[in-house]
Design a protein around this motif. Sequence first.
Motif, PDB file in Angstrom:
ATOM      1  N   ARG A   1      39.525  41.735  41.155  1.00 13.93           N
ATOM      2  CA  ARG A   1      40.193  42.319  42.268  1.00 13.93           C
ATOM      3  C   ARG A   1      39.558  43.478  42.923  1.00 13.93           C
ATOM      4  O   ARG A   1      39.530  43.693  44.098  1.00 13.93           O
ATOM      5  CB  ARG A   1      41.707  42.187  41.807  1.00 13.93           C
ATOM      6  N   ALA A   2      39.544  44.503  41.822  1.00 13.50           N
ATOM      7  CA  ALA A   2      38.958  45.730  42.581  1.00 13.50           C
ATOM      8  C   ALA A   2      37.723  45.726  43.316  1.00 13.50           C
ATOM      9  O   ALA A   2      37.630  46.477  44.404  1.00 13.50           O
ATOM     10  CB  ALA A   2      38.999  46.819  41.338  1.00 13.50           C
TER      11      ALA A   2
ATOM     12  N   TYR B   1      35.856  44.686  50.828  1.00  8.28           N
ATOM     13  CA  TYR B   1      36.287  44.115  52.112  1.00  8.28           C
ATOM     14  C   TYR B   1      36.514  45.569  52.876  1.00  8.28           C
ATOM     15  O   TYR B   1      36.115  45.609  53.971  1.00  8.28           O
ATOM     16  CB  TYR B   1      37.805  43.524  51.803  1.00  8.28           C
ATOM     17  N   ALA B   2      36.719  46.781  51.887  1.00  8.40           N
ATOM     18  CA  ALA B   2      36.959  48.153  52.810  1.00  8.40           C
ATOM     19  C   ALA B   2      35.814  48.431  53.225  1.00  8.40           C
ATOM     20  O   ALA B   2      35.644  49.348  54.288  1.00  8.40           O
ATOM     21  CB  ALA B   2      37.765  49.092  51.962  1.00  8.40           C
TER      22      ALA B   2
ATOM     23  N   LEU C   1      44.719  40.427  51.151  1.00  8.32           N
ATOM     24  CA  LEU C   1      44.322  41.378  50.064  1.00  8.32           C
ATOM     25  C   LEU C   1      45.494  42.474  49.971  1.00  8.32           C
ATOM     26  O   LEU C   1      45.841  42.909  49.270  1.00  8.32           O
ATOM     27  CB  LEU C   1      43.238  41.908  50.269  1.00  8.32           C
ATOM     28  N   ALA C   2      45.686  43.047  51.419  1.00 10.42           N
ATOM     29  CA  ALA C   2      46.520  44.082  51.348  1.00 10.42           C
ATOM     30  C   ALA C   2      48.115  43.867  50.809  1.00 10.42           C
ATOM     31  O   ALA C   2      48.646  44.859  50.525  1.00 10.42           O
ATOM     32  CB  ALA C   2      46.831  44.556  52.898  1.00 10.42           C
TER      33      ALA C   2
ATOM     34  N   GLN D   1      41.596  39.847  54.682  1.00  8.53           N
ATOM     35  CA  GLN D   1      42.089  41.274  54.511  1.00  8.53           C
ATOM     36  C   GLN D   1      43.484  41.337  54.507  1.00  8.53           C
ATOM     37  O   GLN D   1      43.954  42.170  53.474  1.00  8.53           O
ATOM     38  CB  GLN D   1      41.317  42.230  55.441  1.00  8.53           C
TER      39      GLN D   1
ATOM     40  N   ASP E   1      33.679  34.612  51.882  1.00 13.45           N
ATOM     41  CA  ASP E   1      34.008  35.836  50.894  1.00 13.45           C
ATOM     42  C   ASP E   1      32.856  36.445  49.919  1.00 13.45           C
ATOM     43  O   ASP E   1      32.480  37.531  49.656  1.00 13.45           O
ATOM     44  CB  ASP E   1      35.186  35.496  50.182  1.00 13.45           C
TER      45      ASP E   1
ATOM     46  N   ASP F   1      38.313  44.151  46.715  1.00 11.96           N
ATOM     47  CA  ASP F   1      38.906  44.968  47.695  1.00 11.96           C
ATOM     48  C   ASP F   1      38.119  46.225  48.251  1.00 11.96           C
ATOM     49  O   ASP F   1      38.069  46.538  49.235  1.00 11.96           O
ATOM     50  CB  ASP F   1      40.183  46.011  47.000  1.00 11.96           C
ATOM     51  N   ALA F   2      37.159  46.722  47.387  1.00  8.49           N
ATOM     52  CA  ALA F   2      36.167  47.765  47.793  1.00  8.49           C
ATOM     53  C   ALA F   2      35.270  47.222  48.832  1.00  8.49           C
ATOM     54  O   ALA F   2      34.821  47.800  49.921  1.00  8.49           O
ATOM     55  CB  ALA F   2      35.511  48.214  46.404  1.00  8.49           C
TER      56      ALA F   2
END
Length: 389
Positions: A170-171, A177-178, A92-93, A89, A187, A174-175
């Motif tokens: 990627r998008a 992980y959030a 990713l940030a 995470q 992962d 990201d979502a």
Amino acid sequence: MIGVIIVAAGSGSRLGQGRPKALVPVAGRSILEHALRTVFSLPEAARVVVVAPADDLEATAGLCRAVAGVAAGHLTVVPGGATRQDSVQAGLAALAADVDVVMVHDAARAFTPAAQFELVASAVRATGGGVVPALAVSDTIKQTDEAGRVLRTVDRSALVAVQTPQGFPRAALDAAYAAAAREHTDDAALFAEAGHPVTTVAGDALAFKITTPWDLRRAESLERIETVEPARTRIRSGIGIDVHGFDVDAELWLGGLFWPGEPGLSGHSDGDAVAHSVCDALLSAAGLGDIGGLFGTDDERFAGAHGDVFLRETVRVVAAAGFEIVNVAVQIVARRPKLSPRRIEIEEFLGGLVGAPVSVSATTTDGLGFTGRGDGIAVVSTALLEVSR
Ligand code: CTP
Ligand code: MG
């Protein structure tokens, strides 16, 4: 653009070397450096985020920059978290906004071949979903109870063991992980729980994870394999073309040599189209732009300089960027001067300057075009470089 997150923040408790696993040396180089060298040798440029042990952040960042070399602008190093998932995470940030395909890779899989990264990235693009490299399981698998009694034999034909890099759009990653509410072991599991499909591509035995002291010994014995990495990841070709018109009032300097009695060439410097095209070929192969970018026309050091001055500086810059020159080939397209009487001399002079074989040939254009009319000369050069670190 591709992004690679290399997670290297683990403590390596099972390896038991008293320091973070990624910093443990294998054949003179840390596990993380082995992994990074492969990532920076990929044919497609990637943005790279290294998630480093927080207590060794500065030292790790230094190691990473040294491996990245000229690609250091594509490198970010951030501190990791308490679990692997926290570390991913954090990576990713820190990933640049232009990354659309992300691969998450364990530094501990130090010998993963470059081809495995290429395969995963292209499968993510083809499927639009998550992709994991997988190997068939060769041992028979049994389920046991706490006392070690065998309860049943699992059908291994449906089982695979998965590795990294694991690739994702990627998008969506990201979502996922959030939204993740619990710890996952990889992962792809986290991604699948968010409702996305995950497919497999062929893994490679070389991508094994260095986990135990036994794995470390195996890694040591594999260093041999790394040194025979395929030529295509180490070789770069480049091309350079230069054209100058004749100026009967100037002296002719070509290939760094003076040519008495021949009409000269016009240009900012001495118009040495051979030297300039070789510079461009070398810079092209190194991915360092071209001669106009390296030597501004207002740079005092090069005002009126002969071709050898430009070549020496170009050779220095190319070496500093981590390349060795393998060879250079030059072809002069012109009616004059006649090359053959001085071919050996020019090859030896240029070869001495670049520290590698330089072959020079010449041709005419059958009376056609500006070189055929004798208005000027054109020179085409190619260069081959080898990544030296
Ligand atoms: N990792 C990480 N951050 C963590 C834990 C693990 O970045 N908090 C990384 C490791 O550096 C490694 C990868 O995740 O590259 C796979 O983890 P593993 O092999 O388990 O490494 P360690 O956790 O370091 O080893 P151990 O479990 O034996 O302590
Ligand atoms: Mg661990």
